[in-house]
Design a protein around this motif. Structure first.
Motif, short mmCIF file in Angstrom:
data_model
loop_
_atom_site.label_atom_id
_atom_site.label_comp_id
_atom_site.label_asym_id
_atom_site.label_seq_id
_atom_site.Cartn_x
_atom_site.Cartn_y
_atom_site.Cartn_z
N VAL A 1 -45.21 -31.05 1.74
CA VAL A 1 -46.24 -32.13 2.27
C VAL A 1 -45.71 -33.26 2.69
O VAL A 1 -46.09 -33.94 3.34
CB VAL A 1 -47.30 -32.20 0.96
N ASP A 2 -44.34 -33.61 1.98
CA ASP A 2 -43.72 -34.77 2.31
C ASP A 2 -43.22 -34.59 3.75
O ASP A 2 -43.34 -35.62 4.58
CB ASP A 2 -42.69 -34.98 1.48
N ALA A 3 -42.69 -33.58 4.19
CA ALA A 3 -42.20 -33.40 5.57
C ALA A 3 -43.27 -33.49 6.44
O ALA A 3 -43.36 -33.90 7.53
CB ALA A 3 -41.51 -31.98 5.51
N LYS A 4 -44.39 -32.75 6.02
CA LYS A 4 -45.67 -32.88 7.08
C LYS A 4 -46.12 -34.13 7.27
O LYS A 4 -46.80 -34.62 8.49
CB LYS A 4 -46.90 -31.57 6.59
N ASN A 5 -46.22 -34.85 6.04
CA ASN A 5 -46.89 -36.32 6.14
C ASN A 5 -45.95 -37.14 7.06
O ASN A 5 -46.45 -37.91 7.99
CB ASN A 5 -46.77 -37.00 5.09
N LEU A 6 -44.57 -36.84 7.15
CA LEU A 6 -43.72 -37.60 8.10
C LEU A 6 -43.85 -37.33 9.40
O LEU A 6 -43.95 -38.21 10.45
CB LEU A 6 -42.22 -37.48 7.89
N SER A 7 -44.10 -35.83 9.64
CA SER A 7 -44.39 -35.21 10.90
C SER A 7 -45.68 -35.86 11.82
O SER A 7 -45.51 -36.24 12.95
CB SER A 7 -44.11 -33.86 10.98
N GLN A 8 -46.85 -35.83 10.84
CA GLN A 8 -47.80 -36.29 11.24
C GLN A 8 -47.85 -37.76 11.72
O GLN A 8 -48.53 -38.21 12.66
CB GLN A 8 -48.96 -36.05 10.23
N ALA A 9 -46.96 -38.55 11.06
CA ALA A 9 -46.87 -40.05 11.33
C ALA A 9 -46.34 -40.29 12.47
O ALA A 9 -46.21 -41.41 13.15
CB ALA A 9 -46.39 -40.58 9.95
N GLN A 10 -45.12 -39.22 12.96
CA GLN A 10 -44.43 -39.48 13.70
C GLN A 10 -44.33 -38.16 14.67
O GLN A 10 -43.58 -37.52 14.55
CB GLN A 10 -42.86 -40.09 13.74
N PRO A 11 -45.37 -37.97 15.64
CA PRO A 11 -45.55 -36.71 15.99
C PRO A 11 -44.42 -36.24 17.03
O PRO A 11 -44.14 -35.20 17.49
CB PRO A 11 -46.83 -37.01 17.18
N PRO B 1 -43.05 -44.50 3.50
CA PRO B 1 -42.27 -43.61 4.46
C PRO B 1 -42.92 -43.33 5.66
O PRO B 1 -42.44 -43.53 7.00
CB PRO B 1 -41.80 -42.37 3.80
N ALA B 2 -44.27 -42.98 5.68
CA ALA B 2 -45.13 -42.62 6.73
C ALA B 2 -45.00 -43.93 7.66
O ALA B 2 -45.23 -43.66 8.84
CB ALA B 2 -46.22 -41.83 6.35
N GLU B 3 -45.33 -44.97 7.15
CA GLU B 3 -45.51 -46.21 7.99
C GLU B 3 -43.87 -46.37 8.59
O GLU B 3 -44.13 -46.79 9.71
CB GLU B 3 -46.11 -47.23 7.08
N LEU B 4 -42.99 -46.32 7.88
CA LEU B 4 -41.80 -46.64 8.41
C LEU B 4 -41.16 -45.77 9.65
O LEU B 4 -40.82 -45.94 10.54
CB LEU B 4 -40.61 -46.38 7.35
N ILE B 5 -41.55 -44.16 9.59
CA ILE B 5 -41.09 -43.47 10.27
C ILE B 5 -42.10 -43.59 11.68
O ILE B 5 -41.81 -43.25 12.97
CB ILE B 5 -41.28 -41.77 10.10
N ALA B 6 -43.37 -44.03 11.46
CA ALA B 6 -44.33 -44.20 12.53
C ALA B 6 -43.79 -45.15 13.70
O ALA B 6 -44.13 -45.25 14.72
CB ALA B 6 -45.65 -44.66 12.09
N LYS B 7 -42.91 -46.31 13.00
CA LYS B 7 -42.54 -47.35 13.98
C LYS B 7 -41.32 -46.97 14.93
O LYS B 7 -40.62 -47.54 15.57
CB LYS B 7 -42.15 -48.59 13.14
N LEU B 8 -40.73 -45.77 14.40
CA LEU B 8 -39.44 -45.55 15.01
C LEU B 8 -39.60 -44.97 16.40
O LEU B 8 -40.61 -44.30 17.04
CB LEU B 8 -38.44 -44.29 14.38
N ARG B 9 -38.58 -45.19 17.40
CA ARG B 9 -38.55 -45.00 18.82
C ARG B 9 -37.06 -44.48 19.18
O ARG B 9 -36.82 -44.33 20.24
CB ARG B 9 -38.82 -46.25 19.60
#
Length: 329
Positions: free
Chosen positions: A267-277, A242-250
């Motif tokens: 921790v899941d929510a924070k991982n997503l947030s860190q991947a997509q600031p 998931p973190a790799e996927l959200i990092a690509k979003l614009r």
């Protein structure tokens, strides 16, 4: 006492409406059945569009894992109705929605003889089809994806290829780590699993390698977790990060998580947030996986909420989502 009595009287007065006004409110939030045509068959959804003005924001609400229906209920014991409640609260805040039944399940069976013969890209393609239906019905240029739990992962996959039909994404209790890692955490955290924990962990590792598990070799109590019929889907599901996927979003992204969730963690929510600031993150104290507020460290109350359709959603949840969507029209 006088203040309490006055407050109670005021509240009572605010809840008493004339029959004509009550009918108007009911008509305004009337639910209609809508369809999305995909290559294999016909999908069914349930639409709530507030008012009669064209161009109001609209979202497609994607349910979570397993046989979970458009309301968030599940024949395995979940009767909390949390997705229907969310749709109704959003409608009261001028946000329309379509809640969907996944392919092969409930009302979406036409053309789908086997609900287990599916991959995450199928669900993502269906979500994109629903985006088109939603924006056409609402008269908007784009629509939102609101994914709960596994539905959040579906939304992330769909967002990679949705194009201009997509306004943005709201992730509610969505995994931020590969599902194998979350499964290991769940299995290890349950003391009742101790006698069969090695088999549970090895089965998970096997699926992560892209190999099927020999169900006959598993203890009887473990076999229902890894049936042959869904192992192809599980192998596919466990392959996503998931973190790799959200990092690509614009597109705009809101991440919503409860700190009393037993299935998906903060921790899941924070991982997503860190991947997509650029994403907006909101943690709700006490909110569990079915979006109800329950006491911390009280498993009985937490699990009881899964079957309580009368219990309200966590305070402020729909306000947060509606405000985010409305602010990015």
């Amino acid at each position: 006492m006088k203040r309490a009595a006055l407050a109670a009287a005021t509240l009572l007065c605010s809840c008493v409406v004339s029959p004509s006004l009550a009918d108007a409110v009911a008509a305004r939030l009337a639910e209609t059945v809508v369809e999305a045509q995909v290559e294999e068959g016909v999908l069914k959804g349930y639409m709530l569009l507030p008012g009669d003005r064209s161009g109001q924001p609209v979202a497609v609400i994607i349910p979570g894992s397993g046989p979970t229906d458009h309301d968030g209920n599940n024949p395995l014991g979940i009767k909390a109705g949390y997705l229907k409640m969310l749709a109704e609260e959003l409608a009261e805040k001028e946000i329309g929605s379509i809640r969907i039944d996944k392919r092969g399940m409930f009302a979406s069976t036409t053309g789908f003889p086997d609900a287990n013969d599916v991959r995450m890209t199928d669900y993502a393609g269906d979500a994109i089809a629903w985006l088109k239906v939603a924006r056409e019905k609402a008269g908007t240029d784009c629509a939102w994806l609101v994914g709960h739990s596994e539905g959040g992962l579906v939304a992330l996959i769909a967002a990679q290829m949705a194009g201009p039909d997509l306004c943005g994404v709201v992730l509610v209790s969505a995994p931020g780590r590969p599902l194998g890692e979350i499964l290991r955490e769940q299995f290890t955290g349950n003391p009742a699993n101790r006698p069969v924990l090695p088999q549970l962990l090895e089965a998970t590792r096997t699926l992560e390698r892209g190999e099927k598990v020999d169900v006959a070799s598993l203890p009887g109590i473990v076999r229902p977790l890894f049936p042959e019929s869904i192992q192809g889907f599980l192998i596919d599901l466990l392959s996503y990060k998931p973190a790799e996927l959200i990092a690509k979003l614009r597109v705009p992204v809101l991440i919503v998580q409860g700190d009393n969730d037993l299935q998906v963690r903060v921790v899941d929510a924070k991982n997503l947030s860190q991947a997509q600031p650029s994403a907006q993150l909101k943690i709700f104290p006490g909110m569990n996986h079915v979006l109800k507020e329950t006491p911390k460290d009280n498993l009985i109350a937490n699990f009881a909420a899964y079957g309580d359709a009368e219990m309200p959603l966590a305070a402020g949840l729909s306000d947060e989502i509606a405000g985010f969507i409305a602010g990015r029209r």
